[in-house]
Motif scaffolding. Structure first.
Motif, PDB file in Angstrom:
ATOM      1  N   UNK A  96       0.818  -1.214   0.000  1.00  0.00           N
ATOM      2  CA  UNK A  96       0.000   0.000   0.000  1.00  0.00           C
ATOM      3  C   UNK A  96       0.846   1.255   0.000  1.00  0.00           C
ATOM      4  N   UNK A  97       0.219   2.342  -0.452  1.00  0.00           N
ATOM      5  CA  UNK A  97       0.793   3.675  -0.325  1.00  0.00           C
ATOM      6  C   UNK A  97      -0.226   4.532   0.417  1.00  0.00           C
ATOM      7  N   UNK A  98       0.267   5.493   1.181  1.00  0.00           N
ATOM      8  CA  UNK A  98      -0.629   6.375   1.903  1.00  0.00           C
ATOM      9  C   UNK A  98      -0.034   6.804   3.225  1.00  0.00           C
ATOM     10  N   UNK A  99      -0.585   7.894   3.766  1.00  0.00           N
ATOM     11  CA  UNK A  99      -0.124   8.453   5.039  1.00  0.00           C
ATOM     12  C   UNK A  99      -1.336   8.896   5.852  1.00  0.00           C
ATOM     13  N   UNK A 100      -1.115   9.086   7.146  1.00  0.00           N
ATOM     14  CA  UNK A 100      -2.148   9.652   7.995  1.00  0.00           C
ATOM     15  C   UNK A 100      -2.324  11.128   7.696  1.00  0.00           C
ATOM     16  N   UNK A 101      -3.552  11.585   7.702  1.00  0.00           N
ATOM     17  CA  UNK A 101      -3.842  12.952   7.267  1.00  0.00           C
ATOM     18  C   UNK A 101      -3.405  14.016   8.268  1.00  0.00           C
ATOM     19  N   UNK A 102      -3.180  13.616   9.544  1.00  0.00           N
ATOM     20  CA  UNK A 102      -2.880  14.620  10.568  1.00  0.00           C
ATOM     21  C   UNK A 102      -1.437  15.074  10.571  1.00  0.00           C
ATOM     22  N   UNK A 103      -0.524  14.171  10.192  1.00  0.00           N
ATOM     23  CA  UNK A 103       0.894  14.547  10.227  1.00  0.00           C
ATOM     24  C   UNK A 103       1.668  14.124   8.985  1.00  0.00           C
ATOM     25  N   UNK A 104       0.988  13.554   8.003  1.00  0.00           N
ATOM     26  CA  UNK A 104       1.685  13.096   6.804  1.00  0.00           C
ATOM     27  C   UNK A 104       2.520  11.860   7.040  1.00  0.00           C
ATOM     28  N   UNK A 105       2.306  11.209   8.194  1.00  0.00           N
ATOM     29  CA  UNK A 105       3.041   9.985   8.526  1.00  0.00           C
ATOM     30  C   UNK A 105       2.053   8.904   8.961  1.00  0.00           C
ATOM     31  N   UNK A 107      -0.320   9.515  11.878  1.00  0.00           N
ATOM     32  CA  UNK A 107      -1.405  10.028  12.718  1.00  0.00           C
ATOM     33  C   UNK A 107      -2.623  10.397  11.885  1.00  0.00           C
ATOM     34  N   UNK A 108      -3.789  10.000  12.387  1.00  0.00           N
ATOM     35  CA  UNK A 108      -5.020  10.341  11.689  1.00  0.00           C
ATOM     36  C   UNK A 108      -5.400   9.303  10.651  1.00  0.00           C
ATOM     37  N   UNK A 109      -6.539   9.531  10.030  1.00  0.00           N
ATOM     38  CA  UNK A 109      -7.083   8.573   9.062  1.00  0.00           C
ATOM     39  C   UNK A 109      -6.308   8.591   7.744  1.00  0.00           C
ATOM     40  N   UNK A 110      -6.208   7.417   7.146  1.00  0.00           N
ATOM     41  CA  UNK A 110      -5.582   7.241   5.838  1.00  0.00           C
ATOM     42  C   UNK A 110      -6.663   7.215   4.753  1.00  0.00           C
ATOM     43  N   UNK A 111      -6.292   7.646   3.559  1.00  0.00           N
ATOM     44  CA  UNK A 111      -7.054   7.360   2.337  1.00  0.00           C
ATOM     45  C   UNK A 111      -6.104   6.597   1.422  1.00  0.00           C
TER      46      UNK A 111
END
Length: 292
Positions: A96-105, A107-111
């Motif tokens: 997969x590719x993607x990051x958490x929306x809160x910190x770009x790493x 933290x937070x939800x992924x899309x």
């Protein structure tokens, strides 16, 4: 009595799967080895307040559902890092590719975008934020929360070895302006990033019904697979049910869009009801397609 109950449960579990298999294998549009597939799935984050529908009670069934259909691409929404780790472990055929929306790493939800490693190769990928400053971690316009788009450029390994772009997102649930501007930004970014001669997929939870202005705008720029399939779409006319089997059939807010280099064969909204529960508060959408 228990024997009868078990028979009923078995029918509830397998009837939707059987019906979907009949649609997938129908005589109107036979699938071939060259046909491609994409699924979008809002997994529902691991919310401790979901009672019997908490993540730990449904994660195994949800993974089995994904593995049964085994799409080339899977765009997920709302996944927290612990959920991403579980999917990554339980679906070894995918990366997969993607990051958490809160910190770009993390933290937070992924899309995030999962891709089948045996079928496709990742060429490049990244994430941008749905805001006035898309290259920075940010919350846009009147949105309640930060929102992102994860995208990748892929190449099929076998057959025609087509290259394809895939964008996956989750729109804000409150911001009216944010959702309008998010459509405009996605259209702009697709034109900037993607090769205009190559196929494009765009999926996600748009938190908007088909009659809304932003979806009407999106549907003019790209093709909604639900209405552009060669055979009529299968399944309910809703994708959001909030874990409620009696939910009204008018909440189609999850979509897969394509450009004109994609021929959509079949699309289904998969409404599996397993032992009295859904795998998520959203139904996944699955489309089969060919590259023109």
């Amino acid at each position: 009595m228990n024997h009868v109950t078990n028979q009923i449960r078995t029918r509830l579990v397998f009837l939707p799967v059987l019906l979907t298999m009949l649609v997938v294998m129908g005589t109107n549009t036979e699938l071939t080895a060259q046909d491609r597939s994409v699924m979008t799935y809002n997994l529902r984050n691991s919310n401790a307040n979901d009672g019997e529908d908490i993540w730990d009670n449904r994660k195994e069934s949800l993974v089995q559902e994904i593995a049964f259909y085994e799409p080339d691409f899977l765009g997920v929404q709302e996944a927290l890092h612990s959920q991403m780790e579980y999917l990554d472990e339980q679906l070894p055929q995918y990366a997969y590719i993607g990051v958490g929306r809160d910190d770009g790493k993390t933290r937070g939800e992924y899309s995030a975008i999962f891709y089948h490693k045996d079928r496709v190769k990742l060429l490049t990928g990244s994430t941008f934020w749905l805001s006035e400053t898309p290259d920075k971690i940010s919350k846009g316009w009147d949105a309640a929360l930060p929102r992102i788009v994860t995208y990748g450029h892929f190449k099929y390994k076998k057959g025609k070895k087509d290259k394809i772009w895939y964008f996956n997102t989750h729109f804000d649930h409150r911001g009216t302006e944010a959702r309008e501007k998010s459509v405009e930004l996605i259209i702009k970014k697709v034109h900037e990033l993607a090769n205009s001669k190559e196929p494009v997929l765009i999926s996600g939870d748009f938190n908007l019904t088909p009659d809304s202005k932003p979806i009407q705008h999106m549907s003019k720029a790209f093709n909604d697979t639900y209405t552009h399939s060669r055979v009529p779409a299968f399944g309910p006319a809703t994708t959001f049910q909030g874990f409620n089997i009696n939910a009204q059939n008018d909440k189609r807010i999850d979509y897969i869009f394509t450009n004109d280099h994609v021929q959509v064969l079949k699309t289904a909204i998969l409404s599996h009801w397993i032992d009295g529960h859904f795998n998520s508060d959203h139904f996944p959408v699955l489309s089969y397609f060919r590259v023109k």
